[in-house]
Design an enzyme around this catalytic site. Structure first.
Site, short mmCIF file in Angstrom:
data_model
loop_
_atom_site.label_atom_id
_atom_site.label_comp_id
_atom_site.label_asym_id
_atom_site.label_seq_id
_atom_site.Cartn_x
_atom_site.Cartn_y
_atom_site.Cartn_z
N HIS A 129 0.82 -1.21 0.00
CA HIS A 129 0.00 0.00 0.00
C HIS A 129 0.86 1.27 0.00
CE1 HIS A 129 -3.72 2.25 1.23
NE2 HIS A 129 -2.83 3.07 1.75
N GLU A 130 1.83 1.33 0.90
CA GLU A 130 2.64 2.55 1.00
C GLU A 130 3.54 2.73 -0.22
OE1 GLU A 130 1.89 4.82 2.98
OE2 GLU A 130 0.66 3.69 4.39
N HIS A 133 1.58 4.30 -2.90
CA HIS A 133 1.50 5.77 -2.81
C HIS A 133 2.73 6.43 -3.43
CE1 HIS A 133 -2.21 6.18 -0.69
NE2 HIS A 133 -1.79 5.68 0.45
N HIS A 139 -6.07 6.42 -2.81
CA HIS A 139 -6.89 5.35 -2.24
C HIS A 139 -7.94 4.87 -3.24
CE1 HIS A 139 -5.59 6.56 2.04
NE2 HIS A 139 -4.81 5.64 1.51
N CYS A 164 -5.68 -3.96 -7.53
CA CYS A 164 -6.77 -4.29 -8.45
C CYS A 164 -6.30 -3.95 -9.87
CB CYS A 164 -8.04 -3.54 -8.08
SG CYS A 164 -8.00 -1.79 -8.47
N CYS A 167 -5.75 -0.14 -10.52
CA CYS A 167 -4.53 0.42 -9.90
C CYS A 167 -3.29 -0.12 -10.61
CB CYS A 167 -4.48 0.09 -8.41
SG CYS A 167 -5.67 1.03 -7.44
ZN ZN Z 1 -2.97 5.07 2.08
ZN ZN Z 2 -7.34 -0.46 -6.71
#
Ligand code: ZN
Ligand code: ZN
Length: 181
Positions: A129-130, A133, A139, A164, A167
């Protein structure tokens, strides 16, 4: 170029060793654990009894080398930014540095028995996740996507450790653009 894992504070080496292949797989780059680790005491704030993640990110800038694609700090300590009670992690959007905290990923934090597998899974998800970014991902509305926002650990458990397709496409398009410049 590689993805570098930087231990921050006393971090179990086995955790980092198990995180590295998952990160290498996700981002299709070598992933290595770097040493020495970073002592986070400079970022400790007595009034909060927590560590300011933005200050840690700023300090991590000094650890970037010619080999660095991204550098991910894995902190044993509890992280915060001033407007929030805590953060699971923080990243420089579009930058090279990101940090995650193990503190609130542990079942023991919630008064539950230790669960190593769950801790490994949560760490991988928050790490992907990070780093997402740092690749300019924001998000995601898909709660299963690793880029979904997580304000509690239960939300982390709901999502998967992968991006996904939307993304993933955004990251891929970024890469193509970089190569075109
Ligand atoms: Zn985040
Ligand atoms: Zn996504």
């Amino acid at each position: 170029m590689n993805l570098q894992l930087l231990p921050i504070g006393k971090v179990d080496h086995g955790l980092l060793a198990s995180l590295a292949p998952g990160m290498a797989n996700t981002f299709a780059l070598p992933c290595e654990i770097v040493s020495p680790g970073l002592d986070p005491e400079f970022a400790y704030h007595r009034e909060r009894q927590q560590y300011h993640s933005s200050e840690i990110l700023a300090r991590m800038q000094g650890r970037i080398t010619a080999q660095t694609w991204r550098i991910l700090g894995v902190a044993a300590v509890d992280l915060y930014i001033p407007i929030l009670t805590f953060v699971f992690g923080e990243a420089q959007v579009g930058g090279s540095c990101a940090v995650v905290s193990l503190h609130r990923l542990r079942q023991e934090f919630y008064g539950l028995p230790e669960h190593r597998d769950l801790l490994h899974q949560r760490l991988l998800k928050e790490s992907v996740h990070e780093i997402g970014h740092t690749l300019n991902l924001t998000h995601c509305d898909d709660y299963r996507c690793v880029m979904a926002a997580s304000h509690a650990v239960e939300w982390i458990d709901l999502k998967e450790s992968s991006l996904c397709s939307a993304c993933y496409g955004r990251v891929f398009n970024n890469c193509v653009q970089l190569k075109d410049v």
